[in-house]
Design an enzyme around this catalytic site. Structure first.
Site: not given
Length: 466
Positions: A217, A446
């Site tokens: 992300c 992540f």
């Protein structure tokens, strides 16, 4: 000789708010929230919602595949690119008009009912049904960004030396999903994340350095930073950077299994937030050296001042609750750009709407801003765009360029009750006028990936394009 200044001269978007800069910027300023129920063929996902792209313009016969839930219709060196390492159209009055509340893109009301699943596409389907959604979004947004920068009109040779840096997490995963459930045939080689880079290079005639970034992300912000470093290193004068992502069935399912999906919409910093909500789209920016832009007579939107990267090395999915490395990324960005913390005029937060992310990011941001925390406006565009994964950081950097260009900070359209644990000046209800000369963009992911990018004013406000 100091490295060249890196400026932003072109912007292009395909988003749930619209596919031109005017619609995109106005939607952000109004706090529009176009989330709606989501269905996938062969998968029951009760309560799932998403921010989806619809009606993507055709790109020379390559139009986006159907929206999920809709029936089919018609040399080695010191930088990631290689080379030497660097040393240490139309103005929009978006503040006017009624402010839209959560629900639909036009304001109040409940989202429309879920639509029918996508039926199987025959193996002889035209290109518009074979090309993946993420690549289609990327192609449309990239072409718009180049056109906005005034590049490419003199023929393909004009773009031959332009570099390309594409961020994506899942690539054209919709093609693999359709092959697995029998809706299309495929080779198994047409969905990998790096395919989007090849498609853009081929279709746009970009023969400069190319790189695919897939740091989850945070990838979109990494793409902007890497492109800026390539220019600062003297490898090329122009780099097209950005990110693209499409809503993915496995990704949505994984978030739901993690208990990290909000059943309503993405609510960054809200006391009742319950997780993130997926979005999709593409955001692309044209970066070039200030000297190259001046020689072409192009007035930039903004400058990319610096960036800082780090890794939590803490957990596969959860952020380090201490925020040590995300704070380090901010300080590295400020130090590399020679930027004093008290010059930060606004913050584009990562703001996923998950309880852990927003709480950690709030503490880190307050540590950076110090006594100025109550005075510096903070916003999070995922309230209006959803979490577009690999494209999210690119959307944030593009928005930062518009913030310094127009002196307006968009509101968080889904914020109703600020979480006391998120003690920031989060913009709500209406856009906030700001004289920000420097905007801090944060992106986390992540794997513990953290990046902060400082975007600065180009010295010309309110002229030129959106």
């Amino acid at each position: 000789m100091p490295p060249p200044d890196v400026v932003i001269t072109g912007l292009g978007v395909v988003s749930p708010l619209g596919h031109d800069l005017g619609s995109f910027w106005t939607g952000l300023l109004r706090g529009e929230v176009p989330a709606r129920p989501l269905t996938f063929p062969g998968a029951a996902m009760p309560g799932a919602v998403a921010y989806l792209v619809e009606d993507v313009p055709d790109t020379d016969g390559i139009a986006a595949p159907p929206v999920p839930g809709r029936a089919l219709g018609g040399p080695a060196g010191g930088t990631p690119f290689g080379g030497r390492a660097p040393s240490a159209a139309h103005a929009v009055d978006g503040a006017s008009g009624d402010l839209a509340g959560p629900g639909t893109a036009s304001g109040g009301g409940a989202p429309p009912a879920a639509c029918a699943p996508v039926p199987a596409a025959p193996s002889h389907a035209p290109a518009s049904q074979r090309l993946g959604r993420a690549s289609t979004f990327a192609l449309a947004a990239a072409r718009d960004a180049l056109a906005d920068a005034g590049l490419g009109a003199r023929g393909p040779g004009e773009l031959a030396d332009v570099g390309l840096c594409v961020a994506t997490g899942n690539g054209d995963s919709d093609l693999l999903e359709a092959r697995r459930d029998g809706r299309r045939e495929g080779t198994g080689l047409d969905w990998y994340p790096y395919n989007t880079l090849g498609l853009l290079s081929h279709r746009l005639g970009l023969y400069g350095p190319g790189l695919t970034i897939s740091t989850a992300c945070a990838a979109g912000a990494y793409a902007v930073a890497v492109g800026a470093e390539a220019i600062a290193a003297g490898e090329t004068d122009v780099v097209l950077v950005g990110g693209a992502e499409a809503v993915s069935r496995p990704a949505v399912g994984a978030f739901l299994r993690l208990g990290a999906g909000d059943p309503e919409h993405c609510r960054p910093f809200d006391a009742d937030r319950a997780g993130t909500v997926y979005g999709e789209g593409a955001a692309f920016l044209v970066l070039e050296s200030a000297e190259h832009a001046a020689a072409r007579g192009r007035a930039p939107y903004a400058r990319v001042l610096s960036s800082g990267w780090s890794c939590d090395a803490f957990h596969v999915t959860a952020p380090d609750p201490e925020g040590t490395q995300s704070l380090r990324a901010v300080h590295d960005a400020l130090d590399r750009g020679g930027i004093a913390p008290d010059s930060i005029g606004a913050v584009l937060a990562h703001g996923t709407g998950t309880p852990a992310n927003d709480a950690v990011e709030s503490r880190v941001t307050a540590q950076v801003l110090g006594d100025r925390t109550p005075d510096v406006p903070v916003t999070a565009v995922k309230a209006s765009l959803g979490h577009s994964g690999g494209a999210a950081g690119a959307f944030a950097c593009l928005t930062a360029a518009l913030v310094v260009r127009h002196g307006l900070v968009p509101p968080v359209g889904t914020l109703r009750r600020l979480d006391p644990a998120c003690a920031l000046r989060v913009v709500r209800g209406a856009p906030e006028v700001s004289a920000a000369e420097t905007v801090l963009v944060n992106a986390y992911a992540f794997g513990g990936n953290n990046i902060s990018v400082a975007v600065g004013a180009a010295g010309i406000r309110g002229e030129g394009g959106v």
